[in-house]
Design an enzyme around this catalytic site. Structure first.
Site, PDB file in Angstrom:
ATOM      1  N   CYS A 144      74.845  29.791  75.169  1.00 45.86           N
ATOM      2  CA  CYS A 144      75.961  30.133  74.279  1.00 45.86           C
ATOM      3  C   CYS A 144      76.912  31.182  74.846  1.00 45.86           C
ATOM      4  CB  CYS A 144      75.432  30.599  72.934  1.00 45.86           C
ATOM      5  SG  CYS A 144      74.520  29.301  72.057  1.00 45.86           S
ATOM      6  N   HIS A 182      80.671  27.065  65.837  1.00 49.33           N
ATOM      7  CA  HIS A 182      80.108  27.526  67.114  1.00 49.33           C
ATOM      8  C   HIS A 182      79.944  26.367  68.096  1.00 49.33           C
ATOM      9  CE1 HIS A 182      77.778  29.389  70.152  1.00 49.33           C
ATOM     10  NE2 HIS A 182      76.570  29.069  69.682  1.00 49.33           N
ATOM     11  N   CYS A 201      74.693  36.570  72.148  1.00 43.99           N
ATOM     12  CA  CYS A 201      73.354  36.258  72.628  1.00 43.99           C
ATOM     13  C   CYS A 201      73.332  34.832  73.170  1.00 43.99           C
ATOM     14  CB  CYS A 201      72.343  36.400  71.497  1.00 43.99           C
ATOM     15  SG  CYS A 201      72.659  35.242  70.139  1.00 43.99           S
TER      16      CYS A 201
END
Length: 426
Positions: free
Chosen positions: A106, A380, A410
């Site tokens: 990510c 996301h 993160c």
């Protein structure tokens, strides 16, 4: 021309005399849409191309002046494994402009931006486009390993008898596909399970998580209604309408959210669909340049950039404290993950026993934190989120008259990224 006046003489600055200062000139993104909706019939490179074209249109930056393109992606489409190159060619860039793709879960576009900063700071490039794209509407689904082996053997078989023999070994179990999962290879644990365990370890309740998720959606809806999400560029889906806004922002009520069952650890988990980010399609792109080159070409940079891989490191390197930061933009993979991290940042015990530090870093004040919504509400698309965070904090600094912004995210594998962003005084 708009002129901003800042009075920061008492504060430090990331801008240094006699060195190549690296700046963010502009950042854009396609609307972030829930997977399986309007973008469903496209491919990842289509969205990445749209972001690149949107960046060029907004800046009127000449394609030939871009020295390098680097893109992040997580779930790769085999046909376009170097999606940066395919998207660049589709957007009209020269085949002489090199482009490569990175993957770091990510924080893939965070790494793309960090690579761009390095290329510019070292003097190898004057202008680099970095970005990220994720397309969850159509992920690769493979045949089972036994089926793949048999198909490859069939391709090599030279006689009819050999082919018939191989086909005779086919079993129904060979036809069961391998479905992709958002999980780590090393642990086989899904991110949702990790978030649930993290929330439990730090005492983050279901109520805490639902309240934080609702806050994200309410703030995102407010920002959307007030026209603050100016990083979005319109995207024309062939055969459909032009998409101009995110479609996952849906403020609910605590009562409705409380009715959802645990999504991962059942029946006692606290992570649900309502307090988790959702599968999203989208792409982002930023133009990163040396300050000298940007000014020489007549551009007004938005911010100075300083990337690293942990919040304490980026603050120490810059000689700043948490109190110096005016705007925080943290990635919201799960409400429990964000709240657990904020709890850890406020803990002296955690700092001493897990980070090797004498004292806690401190948690950001919520009145400065993710004020235009976050990944829980905006969406996301794994590899596109990093550029969205950096562009949003730059826009917030301009809107709020702040100097410093801090971005943090993160990633799977226990990784993280932080970047200090400083508004350029105009």
């Amino acid at each position: 021309m708009e002129v901003l006046v800042f009075h920061w003489t008492a504060k430090k600055t990331l801008s240094k005399p006699g060195v190549r200062n690296v700046v963010l000139v502009e950042g854009v993104r396609t609307p972030f849409l829930q997977a399986g909706t309007t973008y469903a019939d496209l491919m990842a490179h289509d969205l990445a191309r749209g972001a690149l074209q949107g960046l060029l249109n907004r800046t009127a930056f000449p394609k030939e002046a871009v020295d390098y393109i680097v893109y992040g992606t997580v779930i790769q489409e085999v046909k376009t494994s170097n999606v940066a190159r395919e998207a660049a060619l589709g957007a009209g860039f020269s085949d002489k402009t090199p482009a490569h793709t990175v993957t770091m879960a990510c924080i893939s576009s965070n790494q793309a931006m960090t690579t761009a900063v390095g290329l510019v700071a070292s003097g190898q490039c004057d202008a680099v486009v970095a970005g990220g794209v994720e397309f969850m509407s159509d992920v690769p689904i493979r045949h089972s390993r036994k089926m793949r082996k048999m198909m490859l053997s069939l391709n090599r078989a030279r006689t009819l008898g050999a082919r018939l023999s191989l086909l005779g070994s086919l079993r129904l179990s060979h036809l069961v596909p391998e479905l992709p999962a958002v999980s780590e290879f090393s642990t086989a644990e899904m991110m949702g399970h990790s978030a649930d365990r993290l929330a439990a370890a730090f005492g983050i309740s279901r109520l805490d998580q639902d309240e934080f998720a609702l806050r994200s959606h309410v703030l995102a809806k407010k920002a959307q209604d007030e026209g603050l999400l100016t990083d979005i560029v319109d995207f024309k889906v062939p055969g459909k309408d032009i998409v101009s806004k995110d479609n996952g922002i849906r403020p609910s009520t605590m009562e409705q959210m409380s009715k959802l069952k645990p999504a991962f650890i059942k029946p006692h988990g606290t992570v649900t669909a309502a307090n988790s980010s959702y599968l999203t399609d989208g792409a982002s792109a930023v133009l990163i340049m040396s300050e000298e080159k940007a000014l020489a070409m007549g551009y007004k940079p938005k911010a100075y950039l300083s990337p690293t891989y942990a919040i304490p490191k980026v603050l120490e390197r810059s000689g700043l404290t948490l109190a110096d930061i005016d705007a925080f933009e943290f990635h919201e993979a799960f409400a429990g993950q964000v709240l657990a991290n904020l709890t850890a940042m406020e803990s002296d015990w955690f700092a001493q026993n897990c980070m090797g530090r004498k004292a806690k870093v401190g948690a950001p004040p919520m009145e400065k934190f993710n004020l235009w919504g976050g990944s829980l509400s905006l969406g996301h698309p794994f590899a596109a989120t990093g550029c969205r965070l950096v562009t949003m904090v730059a826009h917030r600094l301009k809107k709020e008259g702040g100097q410093y912004g801090l971005v943090a995210a993160c990633a799977a594998g226990g990784q993280g990224h932080a970047m200090l962003v400083e508004a350029c005084p105009q």
